[in-house]
Write a protein that holds these residues in place. Structure first.
Motif, mmCIF file in Angstrom:
data_model
loop_
_atom_site.group_PDB
_atom_site.id
_atom_site.type_symbol
_atom_site.label_atom_id
_atom_site.label_comp_id
_atom_site.label_asym_id
_atom_site.label_seq_id
_atom_site.Cartn_x
_atom_site.Cartn_y
_atom_site.Cartn_z
ATOM 1 N N MET A 188 0.814 -1.196 0.000
ATOM 2 C CA MET A 188 0.000 0.000 0.000
ATOM 3 C C MET A 188 0.858 1.261 0.000
ATOM 4 S SD MET A 188 -3.034 0.937 -0.112
ATOM 5 C CE MET A 188 -4.253 2.070 0.363
ATOM 6 N N LYS A 189 1.935 1.239 0.780
ATOM 7 C CA LYS A 189 2.829 2.393 0.837
ATOM 8 C C LYS A 189 3.369 2.732 -0.540
ATOM 9 C CE LYS A 189 4.570 0.327 4.857
ATOM 10 N NZ LYS A 189 5.713 -0.239 5.512
ATOM 11 N N SER A 190 3.806 1.701 -1.260
ATOM 12 C CA SER A 190 4.415 1.945 -2.569
ATOM 13 C C SER A 190 3.403 2.498 -3.565
ATOM 14 C CB SER A 190 5.066 0.672 -3.106
ATOM 15 O OG SER A 190 4.102 -0.330 -3.319
ATOM 16 N N GLU A 191 2.122 2.141 -3.441
ATOM 17 C CA GLU A 191 1.100 2.664 -4.342
ATOM 18 C C GLU A 191 0.894 4.161 -4.127
ATOM 19 O OE1 GLU A 191 0.594 -0.144 -2.563
ATOM 20 O OE2 GLU A 191 0.149 -1.708 -4.016
ATOM 21 N N ILE A 192 0.866 4.580 -2.869
ATOM 22 C CA ILE A 192 0.684 5.999 -2.552
ATOM 23 C C ILE A 192 1.891 6.795 -3.027
ATOM 24 C CG2 ILE A 192 0.491 7.672 -0.658
ATOM 25 C CD1 ILE A 192 -1.103 5.436 0.847
ATOM 26 N N ILE A 193 3.074 6.284 -2.759
ATOM 27 C CA ILE A 193 4.304 6.956 -3.189
ATOM 28 C C ILE A 193 4.351 7.015 -4.712
ATOM 29 C CG2 ILE A 193 6.820 6.771 -3.239
ATOM 30 C CD1 ILE A 193 6.556 5.600 -0.331
ATOM 31 N N ALA A 194 4.010 5.914 -5.367
ATOM 32 C CA ALA A 194 3.992 5.892 -6.833
ATOM 33 C C ALA A 194 3.010 6.929 -7.365
ATOM 34 C CB ALA A 194 3.640 4.496 -7.341
ATOM 35 N N ALA A 195 1.854 7.048 -6.734
ATOM 36 C CA ALA A 195 0.859 8.033 -7.178
ATOM 37 C C ALA A 195 1.400 9.455 -7.066
ATOM 38 C CB ALA A 195 -0.424 7.884 -6.363
ATOM 39 N N LEU A 196 2.089 9.752 -5.972
ATOM 40 C CA LEU A 196 2.691 11.083 -5.811
ATOM 41 C C LEU A 196 3.749 11.346 -6.891
ATOM 42 C CD1 LEU A 196 3.106 11.190 -1.917
ATOM 43 C CD2 LEU A 196 1.523 12.560 -3.314
ATOM 44 N N LEU A 197 4.572 10.340 -7.148
ATOM 45 C CA LEU A 197 5.613 10.487 -8.173
ATOM 46 C C LEU A 197 5.004 10.594 -9.568
ATOM 47 C CD1 LEU A 197 8.169 7.990 -6.652
ATOM 48 C CD2 LEU A 197 8.556 10.451 -6.981
ATOM 49 N N ILE A 198 3.929 9.860 -9.817
ATOM 50 C CA ILE A 198 3.239 9.959 -11.111
ATOM 51 C C ILE A 198 2.727 11.387 -11.309
ATOM 52 C CG2 ILE A 198 1.126 9.279 -12.344
ATOM 53 C CD1 ILE A 198 1.634 6.413 -11.148
ATOM 54 N N LEU A 199 2.099 11.932 -10.284
ATOM 55 C CA LEU A 199 1.619 13.322 -10.376
ATOM 56 C C LEU A 199 2.767 14.286 -10.636
ATOM 57 C CD1 LEU A 199 -1.008 13.417 -7.476
ATOM 58 C CD2 LEU A 199 -1.463 13.545 -9.937
ATOM 59 N N LEU A 200 3.850 14.129 -9.901
ATOM 60 C CA LEU A 200 5.006 15.009 -10.051
ATOM 61 C C LEU A 200 5.591 14.930 -11.460
ATOM 62 C CD1 LEU A 200 7.231 16.873 -8.850
ATOM 63 C CD2 LEU A 200 8.456 14.768 -8.236
ATOM 64 N N PHE A 201 5.902 13.719 -11.913
ATOM 65 C CA PHE A 201 6.566 13.577 -13.209
ATOM 66 C C PHE A 201 5.641 13.872 -14.384
ATOM 67 C CE2 PHE A 201 9.737 10.757 -10.937
ATOM 68 C CZ PHE A 201 10.762 11.682 -11.014
ATOM 69 N N ALA A 202 4.374 13.482 -14.286
ATOM 70 C CA ALA A 202 3.432 13.791 -15.371
ATOM 71 C C ALA A 202 3.247 15.300 -15.479
ATOM 72 C CB ALA A 202 2.097 13.093 -15.141
ATOM 73 N N TYR A 203 3.080 15.953 -14.347
ATOM 74 C CA TYR A 203 2.908 17.399 -14.318
ATOM 75 C C TYR A 203 4.112 18.121 -14.920
ATOM 76 C CZ TYR A 203 2.609 22.091 -12.334
ATOM 77 O OH TYR A 203 2.597 23.446 -12.164
ATOM 78 N N THR A 204 5.308 17.768 -14.452
ATOM 79 C CA THR A 204 6.502 18.472 -14.939
ATOM 80 C C THR A 204 6.784 18.151 -16.408
ATOM 81 O OG1 THR A 204 7.970 16.770 -14.036
ATOM 82 C CG2 THR A 204 7.568 18.696 -12.656
ATOM 83 N N ALA A 205 6.539 16.907 -16.826
ATOM 84 C CA ALA A 205 6.763 16.550 -18.234
ATOM 85 C C ALA A 205 5.829 17.345 -19.139
ATOM 86 C CB ALA A 205 6.559 15.049 -18.442
ATOM 87 N N PHE A 206 4.545 17.398 -18.785
ATOM 88 C CA PHE A 206 3.596 18.130 -19.622
ATOM 89 C C PHE A 206 3.901 19.624 -19.624
ATOM 90 C CE2 PHE A 206 0.930 14.252 -19.123
ATOM 91 C CZ PHE A 206 0.909 13.917 -20.477
ATOM 92 N N GLN A 207 4.343 20.156 -18.501
ATOM 93 C CA GLN A 207 4.749 21.561 -18.466
ATOM 94 C C GLN A 207 5.904 21.817 -19.443
ATOM 95 O OE1 GLN A 207 3.666 24.380 -16.818
ATOM 96 N NE2 GLN A 207 1.885 23.187 -16.222
#
Length: 148
Positions: free
Chosen positions: A1-20
């Motif tokens: 469960m921990k890794s899913e939450i962390i992965a979700a945060l990293l997905i948001l971070l990297f998707a956001y910065t990549a699209f920017q």
């Protein structure tokens, strides 16, 4: 469960910065050209960084690839952090190649932000490693149990 939450945060971070970086590619490229350290490879970096960020997002999305995605996240964030530190130490001009909200952070805040996310990525990777080690030990014990 921990890794899913962390992965979700990293997905948001990297998707956001990549699209920017893709949306403002001209600005991103221009900022890279203003960096003495990256000027010779600005065009390559302007495409490879957001593509790498999206590749990491893909790794993080799939449970079978998440462990490598967490490790890649930590590596990429470490590279970004080293770049920031080098810019602070050796450059008089400090162009920011970040997008959106992240670009409003000071350089010290940005380093702290990266260190927190590096720690989260490594913690997520370690917790997955620990889980897979436990699952492997259970599977080994089950295979050694005699069938009656």
């Amino acid at each position: 469960m921990k890794s899913e939450i962390i992965a979700a945060l990293l997905i948001l971070l990297f998707a956001y910065t990549a699209f920017q970086k893709f949306i403002g590619h001209g600005t991103f490229l221009n900022t890279l050209h203003n960096s003495a350290l990256l000027r010779p490879v600005a065009i390559f970096v302007s495409w490879s960084v957001p593509i790498t960020e999206l590749a990491i997002v893909c790794l993080l999305l799939f449970p079978l690839l998440r462990k490598i995605g967490l490790l890649c996240s930590a590596v990429l964030l470490t590279v970004f952090t080293i770049y920031i530190v080098c810019m602070l130490l050796f450059s008089s001009s400090l162009p920011c190649t970040c997008g959106g909200i992240i670009s409003s952070l000071s350089w010290k805040q940005h380093i702290l932000f990266n260190i927190i996310f590096i720690g989260l990525a490594l913690y997520g990777w370690y917790s997955m490693r620990e889980t897979s080690d436990t699952n492997n030990n259970i599977a080994i014990r089950r295979s050694q149990t005699p069938v009656t």
